[in-house]
Motif scaffolding. Sequence first.
Motif, mmCIF file in Angstrom:
data_model
loop_
_atom_site.group_PDB
_atom_site.id
_atom_site.type_symbol
_atom_site.label_atom_id
_atom_site.label_comp_id
_atom_site.label_asym_id
_atom_site.label_seq_id
_atom_site.Cartn_x
_atom_site.Cartn_y
_atom_site.Cartn_z
ATOM 1 N N TYR A 297 0.839 -1.203 0.000
ATOM 2 C CA TYR A 297 0.000 0.000 0.000
ATOM 3 C C TYR A 297 0.874 1.254 0.000
ATOM 4 O O TYR A 297 0.599 2.216 -0.703
ATOM 5 C CB TYR A 297 -0.934 0.031 1.210
ATOM 6 C CG TYR A 297 -1.947 -1.092 1.229
ATOM 7 C CD1 TYR A 297 -2.443 -1.654 0.068
ATOM 8 C CD2 TYR A 297 -2.410 -1.590 2.423
ATOM 9 C CE1 TYR A 297 -3.373 -2.678 0.088
ATOM 10 C CE2 TYR A 297 -3.346 -2.622 2.459
ATOM 11 C CZ TYR A 297 -3.816 -3.157 1.287
ATOM 12 O OH TYR A 297 -4.742 -4.167 1.309
ATOM 13 N N SER B 165 -5.480 3.193 -7.466
ATOM 14 C CA SER B 165 -5.186 1.793 -7.159
ATOM 15 C C SER B 165 -5.128 1.571 -5.652
ATOM 16 O O SER B 165 -5.649 0.582 -5.132
ATOM 17 C CB SER B 165 -3.860 1.392 -7.813
ATOM 18 O OG SER B 165 -3.587 0.042 -7.562
ATOM 19 N N GLU C 295 -7.595 -0.837 -3.448
ATOM 20 C CA GLU C 295 -7.049 -1.912 -2.606
ATOM 21 C C GLU C 295 -7.497 -1.773 -1.148
ATOM 22 O O GLU C 295 -7.792 -2.768 -0.487
ATOM 23 C CB GLU C 295 -5.521 -1.953 -2.686
ATOM 24 C CG GLU C 295 -5.014 -2.481 -4.003
ATOM 25 C CD GLU C 295 -5.506 -3.888 -4.320
ATOM 26 O OE1 GLU C 295 -5.403 -4.777 -3.447
ATOM 27 O OE2 GLU C 295 -5.996 -4.105 -5.442
ATOM 28 N N LYS D 231 -11.085 -2.869 -1.041
ATOM 29 C CA LYS D 231 -11.115 -4.326 -1.195
ATOM 30 C C LYS D 231 -10.788 -5.014 0.126
ATOM 31 O O LYS D 231 -11.474 -5.950 0.533
ATOM 32 C CB LYS D 231 -10.110 -4.731 -2.273
ATOM 33 C CG LYS D 231 -9.984 -6.211 -2.507
ATOM 34 C CD LYS D 231 -8.934 -6.465 -3.597
ATOM 35 C CE LYS D 231 -8.666 -7.925 -3.795
ATOM 36 N NZ LYS D 231 -7.623 -8.125 -4.825
ATOM 37 N N TYR E 175 -10.792 -0.838 -11.696
ATOM 38 C CA TYR E 175 -10.920 -0.821 -10.242
ATOM 39 C C TYR E 175 -12.361 -1.112 -9.849
ATOM 40 O O TYR E 175 -13.202 -0.214 -9.776
ATOM 41 C CB TYR E 175 -10.460 0.521 -9.678
ATOM 42 C CG TYR E 175 -9.052 0.883 -10.082
ATOM 43 C CD1 TYR E 175 -7.986 0.025 -9.827
ATOM 44 C CD2 TYR E 175 -8.785 2.081 -10.728
ATOM 45 C CE1 TYR E 175 -6.689 0.349 -10.195
ATOM 46 C CE2 TYR E 175 -7.496 2.420 -11.097
ATOM 47 C CZ TYR E 175 -6.453 1.556 -10.828
ATOM 48 O OH TYR E 175 -5.177 1.872 -11.187
#
Length: 175
Positions: free
Chosen positions: A4, A15, A19, A22, A53
Motif C-alpha cells: 500500500y 489503485s 485496494e 477491497k 478498479y
Amino acid sequence: MVSYRALGEAGESASLLNEICKMLVNRHTEVTPAEKETLTRLLDVVPTDTGDYDYIRNRDQTLAAIQVADQPRVVTHDDLRKLSADSHALLERLADRLPPDRLEEYRTLSRVGEWGMLVNLLSASLVTRQIPVNPPERDALAALLNWFRPATVADLEYIRDRENTLASLNLTDQP
C-alpha cells in the motif's frame, strides 16, 4: 502495508484506494463513522471509469459493504478466552515444527496473556523459517491475525501486514 505504501509513493492513488476498499470489504473490517466519511469523500473525487478498479467503479456497493462500528469494540472476557484458546490451539498444532526454544517462549507468552506478541512472533517464525502449514492452520492463523486492528499493533509487523504474512506462508497440503 508495504504494498500500500508503495502504491501511495508511486502516485497510484486510485489503485491504493481500490485496494483499501477491497481489504475492508473482504475482511469485514469495521471502520468508524469518520473513517467511512473519509472513504466516501475519496470515492467521490476518483472518476469511476479510472482503470479496472471494481471497488471504485461499484462505489455504492463498496460503501454499503463497509461495516461501521458506532463505538470502538468492547473486548469481553469471553473474547479474551476465545483468543487465548485459539492461539494456544494453533501453537500446539504447530509444536512439532517449531524450534524447542521458540516453542517454550511462545508457550510462556500464551500463559501470561501476551497474545499479540505470541501471534506476531509465531507468524514471524512461520514466514522466516518457511515452516510448512496446511490450509486449516493458515485459516486459524488468519483468524488470529484478524483479531487485531492494525492501528493497535503498529509495532507488530507480521500482524500489521497480515496480507503479506499470509501470502508468505509455506502452504502445503501436508504439514
